[in-house]
Structure formats: C-alpha cells, structure tokens
Scaffold this active site. Structure first.
Site, short mmCIF file in Angstrom:
data_model
loop_
_atom_site.label_atom_id
_atom_site.label_comp_id
_atom_site.label_asym_id
_atom_site.label_seq_id
_atom_site.Cartn_x
_atom_site.Cartn_y
_atom_site.Cartn_z
CG HIS A 67 21.90 40.71 36.94
ND1 HIS A 67 22.62 41.73 37.55
CD2 HIS A 67 22.37 40.61 35.67
CE1 HIS A 67 23.48 42.21 36.68
NE2 HIS A 67 23.36 41.55 35.54
CG ASP A 80 25.44 41.96 32.99
OD1 ASP A 80 24.47 42.68 33.31
OD2 ASP A 80 25.74 40.90 33.59
NE ARG A 105 15.00 59.71 22.37
CZ ARG A 105 14.23 58.65 22.57
NH1 ARG A 105 13.88 57.88 21.55
NH2 ARG A 105 13.81 58.34 23.77
CG HIS A 150 15.27 55.05 26.99
ND1 HIS A 150 15.21 55.62 25.73
CD2 HIS A 150 14.63 53.86 26.88
CE1 HIS A 150 14.58 54.80 24.90
NE2 HIS A 150 14.21 53.73 25.57
CG ASN A 194 11.79 56.38 25.81
OD1 ASN A 194 11.82 56.89 24.69
ND2 ASN A 194 11.44 55.11 26.00
CD GLU A 195 8.40 54.15 23.94
OE1 GLU A 195 8.32 53.07 24.58
OE2 GLU A 195 8.62 54.18 22.72
CG ASN A 335 9.47 57.12 20.82
OD1 ASN A 335 10.02 58.10 20.32
ND2 ASN A 335 9.97 56.49 21.88
CE1 TYR A 337 10.31 51.15 16.68
CE2 TYR A 337 9.17 52.32 18.44
CZ TYR A 337 10.35 51.91 17.85
OH TYR A 337 11.56 52.26 18.40
CD GLU A 402 12.34 54.78 20.70
OE1 GLU A 402 11.74 53.70 20.48
OE2 GLU A 402 12.76 55.11 21.82
#
Length: 496
Positions: A67, A80, A105, A150, A194-195, A335, A337, A402
């Site tokens: 924001h 939002d 998940r 997360h 998470n991570e 995770n 990638y 992931e």
C-alpha cells in the site's frame, strides 16, 4: 566441517547424470512415479486470498508494503483482491480435484487468525475460513499440507521488531499452537515457516520484499537465527503437546538453489556456497552436532574482525538451543526452481551474507530464461541439489514443495510443460538411480496469483486467472491439461 567425501559424491553425480539417464530409461519403472508418491499443488494465503480487510483481519506486513504505492511493486499492484480465493476456494478445490492432484499445500494468514498478532485474540471468522477450506479438501479426497507462515506476519509484530527480535520466537510459537489446536485433527503435515532465507535476505538485507529493511550483514543473520529458533519452537510444541494424539508430522522448509562449480574440480567453492546457503539453516537441524557449519562460523568471524566488529556478525546459539533445535524436523520440504554456477571471487555489499562467502554466482548464457529475472531453466541442477541434500543429511524423507516456471500469461504454455517434464525427469533419476528419498512433489502453482514485488506481471499458474474480470475467471492452460494426463496415468508423459 569441510566434507570432501560428500562433495566428491555430488560432483560425481553431476558428471554421471547423462549416463545414469540412459540406464534409467532402459528400465520399465522409468518414467513412472513410485507407488504412494504424493503429487500436489501449492499456493500461499497473501498471494491468492484477497479479502485483505474482511471481518476482523489485522494488517500484515505485505498489506502495508503493497500500500505504499511508490513503485516498489510492479504497477503498484496489491494483494487486496488477488485471485479472490477467499470467496472462490470451492472453485479452486474443484479444479484440483478435476485435474487429479491428491494434495494441496496452502498457508494460513497469521493476521486473519490472530488479528492483533497475539494469541489472546483469536478470530472465529478467520479460524472458520480455514476449517471450511480443509473440510472441502477432505470431502474431495485431497490431503492438506499446511504452511503456518508464508511471509505475511502481522504488521504490529514487525513494529515491535519482527524477525530481528527474539520475542518473535514466542509469538510464533503461540500462533503455531493455535493452528495445531484448531486443525491438527484434520491436517497431518505442517511446515512452520516458508523459505526462511528468502524472508531474511529479501526482507531484512536487500529490502526488496516486505518489510523492506536494508540491514546488510546484520539483518539476515539475526533473522535466520530467530526463524530457526521459531521453527524449533513450533516443532517442539507439536512434539510435546499434540503429536501423541494427532500423530502428524512437522517439517523444515529450505529454498534450494543448486550451486554447481564452474570447474568440477573446484570442491572448495562448491562447499562454501553450499554451507553458506543450505548448511546455514539445515546444519543446526540435520547435522549430528547441530549448530551453524564450522566453515560459516569461522569465515564470518574472520571477516567481521577484519571489518572492525568486536564480535562475529553471526549470532551464537547457546548450548541448550543447539540441543533444542537439533533433530527438529520429521521431513525436509524443498522448494527448487533454478541453479547458479559458482567460482571464487568477491561480490555483494560489504558487509553482507553474499560478500562473506567470497563466491561469485553467475549463469550460463545458453540457459533458457523464464519471465522472472532470477529463474533460468537448468533441469540437471534439480537432481544435483537433491543429491547434495541426501548425501549431506542422511537422506531424510523429502517433499518437493515448490517447483515451477513463470511466463507472461500464455494459455498455450509449452515452455512450462517442457520445464515440468525436464525437471520431473531429473527428480525421477534422483529417486530411481541415486536413491534420494523424495516422497512427494508439489508444483507452483495451481492458479495465477500475486507474485510479490512483480505483482501480476509474472504468472506461475497452470490455471489462468483473469485479474481484470470481476469474477477472476479461471481458465485451464495447456499445462493443466498435460498434468491431467500425467496424473491419470501416473506416468511422465512426453512434453510434445
């Protein structure tokens, strides 16, 4: 401790990939998924739910960050409304069921459940939302895998120090206890955080993610110190208060880049890159002695001394914490990638976690790129990092939680199908040829969503979301149809 045996194993694994691939292809089990292997999809609360100010939900750090409207997020996008899954969760569950995935998940929003951040004020509306989601999953024979946090902790806790404060360990433990109490009878696998490395480097070092703090050389180390403690606190709470009755599991999450040496004989650089990234958070939990890797402790202490600090910028665990943390994981969530090549050299701001390593990370110009500027397609790196983790940490049960490919929103997304095919092939080689104990795989993501600082400019979903339509219309991409065939046959169908 410098471990030449495991590093040589990993280098050998890298060099032997092609030959082993031919071996595996000659056996009929390849490319089938093992019996009871879990195939699922993943999302995160802030990225899909929307409904940011519904009922008594509190403000999260990502609400605040998005924001500011000052260009820190692409197009000044916010979460939002996102994918509107707060209201359309039944439609999303129906998609998961239709395609044939057997596990989902998802994460719960801390400020939706605890509006003030603290456990003295539990939102019944927030609690009920996730009960309804979990019940819908179970009614469709889809196993829930619940991520407790997360990236979206309450802004009020950030104002009190966030992950730089040791108080966060207790605050997170209180939140985890509420989650176990509410959902533990239905959910049998939990991931507390998470991570952690992504949180701590992007949120407290570079400042490119919420909460946007730039405390290089200090912030990332304090943050990791507290997230490791918080994970252990959540694990021990489950172990001591819930496990005997609920009989579930709690696993640690690692965001795993593969760091492959430019020179296959450069064992030291590969070791340093691994220990500063994987070992930094995994050694305290998975090593025999616990604590941070000796290599990391000695290098950061020496660099801190050279830079004029009175003590190491890497915090120390007290002996009781070393014991409390060690072994605090029932499975390793990974995770993954992409991959980086590494060579000796200097990079990063002084001081920083990046600079402390004296390692330069880079990519091969021939590697195919995704839409995300950090994501190159390097399938062999997937097998490489799975082998490293197995050899370093006793081959624990692993779930790939992931893995995915970004583009700009194509419905005919052949590049995504090819990515999945090539990466899954390397994972199956790791399982069948190398003996790595991978028990499940979750792709990112079932639907397009809010991709953090990239807003809606990058898409990871196998199902398209029309963010310009009031109904956030879902449309299957070609990759979803491909996955439907793969799941029906439990076989790695060629990308073509």
């Amino acid at each position: 401790m410098f471990d030449t045996v495991s590093l040589r194993f990993c280098v050998f694994l890298f060099l032997a990939t092609a030959a082993n691939g031919e071996f595996a292809k000659s056996h009929e089990e390849y490319p089938r998924f093992p019996p009871n292997f879990v195939l699922g999809v993943a999302t995160a609360a802030y990225q899909i739910e929307g409904a940011w100010n519904v009922s008594d939900k509190g403000e999260s750090i990502w609400d605040r960050f998005s924001h500011y409207n000052d260009g820190r997020i692409f197009n000044n996008d916010t979460g939002d409304v996102a994918s509107n899954s707060y209201y359309q969760y039944k439609e999303d569950v129906a998609l998961i069921k239709k395609l044939g995935f057997t596990s989902y998940r998802f994460s719960v929003s801390w400020p939706r459940i605890l509006p003030t951040g603290f456990a003295n004020n539990v939102s019944q509306d927030g609690v009920n939302y996730y009960h309804n989601l979990i019940d819908e999953l179970l009614a469709n024979d889809i196993e829930p895998l619940l991520t407790i946090y997360h990236w979206d902790h309450p802004q009020v806790l950030e104002d009190a120090g966030g992950w730089l404060s040791s108080e966060m360990v207790d605050w997170f433990g209180d939140f985890a206890r509420v989650v176990y109490r509410e959902y533990g009878a239905k959910v049998k696998r939990f991931i507390p955080i998470n991570e952690p490395t992504s949180i701590c480097i992007n949120g407290y070092t570079t400042g490119i993610d919420a909460p946007g703090k730039k405390l290089h050389g200090i912030g990332e180390y304090l943050c990791i110190h507290n997230t490791i403690k918080a994970h252990a606190r959540a694990y021990r709470i489950y172990e001591n208060e819930f496990k005997s009755k609920q009989r579930g599991q709690v696993g640690y999450m690692y965001s795993a880049f593969a760091f492959m040496p430019e020179d296959p004989n450069d064992v030291l650089t590969a070791e340093i890159a691994f220990e500063f990234n994987a070992g930094w958070t995994l050694n305290p939990i998975y090593s025999h002695n616990g604590d941070y890797p000796e290599l990391v402790k000695s290098i950061v202490a020496e660099k801190s001394k050279q830079q004029g600090y009175t003590k190491s910028r890497l915090p120390e665990f007290e002996p009781e914490w070393i014991e409390y943390i060690r072994g605090a994981s029932d499975f390793l969530a990974v995770n993954h990638y992409t991959t980086r090549l590494v060579k000796p050299g200097q990079s990063g701001i002084v001081p920083s976690h990046e600079n402390d390593q004296s390692v330069v990370q880079f990519i091969d110009s021939s590697w195919k790129k995704a839409a995300s500027d950090w994501l190159e397609v390097v399938p062999k790196g997937f097998r490489y990092i799975l082998g490293e983790l197995a050899s370093k940490y006793g081959n624990p049960p692993m779930y790939v939680t992931e893995n995915g490919f970004s583009d700009t929103g194509l419905l005919h997304d052949f590049d995504r199908i090819k990515y999945f095919y090539d990466y899954l092939k390397e994972m199956l080689l790791a399982i069948y040829v190398d003996g790595v104990n991978v028990q499940g795989y979750y792709l990112w993501s079932i639907i397009d969503n809010f991709e953090w600082r990239r807003g809606y400019s990058e898409k990871f979903g196998i199902v398209s979301v029309d963010f310009n339509h009031v109904n956030k219309t879902r449309t299957l991409k070609d990759s979803a149809v491909w996955w439907q065939t793969v799941l029906a046959e439990r076989n790695l169908v060629p990308a073509e």
